[in-house]
Enzyme design. Structure first.
Site, mmCIF file in Angstrom:
data_model
loop_
_atom_site.group_PDB
_atom_site.id
_atom_site.type_symbol
_atom_site.label_atom_id
_atom_site.label_comp_id
_atom_site.label_asym_id
_atom_site.label_seq_id
_atom_site.Cartn_x
_atom_site.Cartn_y
_atom_site.Cartn_z
ATOM 1 C CG ASP A 225 -11.468 63.207 -18.142
ATOM 2 O OD1 ASP A 225 -10.897 62.564 -17.241
ATOM 3 O OD2 ASP A 225 -11.319 64.432 -18.301
ATOM 4 C CG ASP A 242 -15.675 69.332 -19.668
ATOM 5 O OD1 ASP A 242 -15.880 70.275 -20.462
ATOM 6 O OD2 ASP A 242 -15.354 69.498 -18.487
#
Length: 291
Positions: A225, A242
């Site tokens: 991502d 993340d």
């Protein structure tokens, strides 16, 4: 036997009245935004890799103070915490700022594209697998814990490999404590999408990012991502964040697709800032590291 082997009680012990003790009452009342450190509450394997940075506070007397919200998201919220301990005897006072990422339980099912990300992963406990499939309350709790642990495991692996990621301090259930990446002035470091670096610094950022992506690929992984919103710009260095959805490029049926998308997102960002990057060349370079 020599008599000097034996000593009387008066010879061996000094009377207590020769000592002066200064007792001070300790106030153990904490504010609503405080808690005692959870460092020793978790198992050894749930604490960060060694050698640990010197700023990690491990004292049992430390207090965690929640200072505010850093970020809210679909799957987790991130809070700023100060872990601090006062000077005790010869031990000096110590404090550090941490980012506390808390994965949600009930709302966790809103994590986008979660099914595609977890392809190739396995859940050992069959009861947990059934609960997750039925999306029961227990299943949602298990799922949120798995996402937290997936990010924990990724941070540990990548930190030890030298990838620029926050140092993982500890994990406790669905709460992950990690290094707070600051901007050098007490605030949070901005995301790459928010900065306008000089041409030279932009080139340096790309080389750092490519190096990080290559280390991931060397381990058979892709961020999954990656975008300029999941990279922090801390002065002259970048930090990748993340990472709960880290992809096994070979084990996941869509691994190549995720890797190519990471390349596309980052090539598009750097190109838009004036540094021409060919996503296909980047993709081919990373594949050479995977295989």
């Amino acid at each position: 036997m020599s008599s000097d082997v034996f000593r009387t009680e008066s010879d061996s012990f000094t009377s207590a009245d020769q000592y002066s003790f200064d007792f001070q009452q300790v106030d153990e009342t904490l504010a609503p935004n405080q808690r005692w450190t959870t460092w020793l509450d978790v198992e050894r394997g749930s604490r960060g890799p060694e050698p640990r940075p010197s700023w990690v506070v491990t004292a049992q007397a430390a207090i965690d103070t929640e200072l505010g919200v850093l970020k809210t998201g679909k799957e987790a919220d991130v809070f700023l915490i100060e872990r601090a301990v006062e000077a005790i005897g010869d031990a000096p006072a110590q404090s550090s700022l941490l980012a506390a990422k808390r994965y949600r339980t009930e709302e966790h099912r809103s994590f986008h594209r979660s099914t595609a990300y977890v392809e190739g992963r396995r859940t050992r406990n069959s009861r947990d697998s059934r609960a997750m499939a039925k999306k029961t309350q227990h299943g949602r709790s298990v799922a949120s814990g798995q996402w937290a642990y997936a990010e924990w495991a990724a941070l540990n692996q990548l930190w030890k490999a030298g990838v620029p990621v926050p140092y993982p301090v500890q994990i406790d259930g669905t709460e992950l404590l990690m290094e707070f990446i600051d901007d050098g002035e007490g605030g949070a470091a901005p995301r790459l999408a928010q900065v306008r670096p000089s041409k030279d610094l932009l080139g340096e950022y790309f080389e750092q990012l490519r190096g990080a992506m290559r280390e991931l690929a060397r381990a058979g992984l892709a961020h999954g991502d990656l975008s300029p919103y999941n990279v922090l710009a801390q002065g002259e260095r970048i930090v990748m964040i993340d990472l709960p959805q880290v992809i096994d490029v070979v084990g996941n049926p869509k691994g190549m697709e995720f890797l190519l998308r990471d390349c596309h997102n980052m090539a598009a960002y750097f190109t838009s800032r004036g540094l021409e990057i060919d996503e296909q060349e980047l993709f081919a370079d990373l594949l050479s590291m995977v295989f």
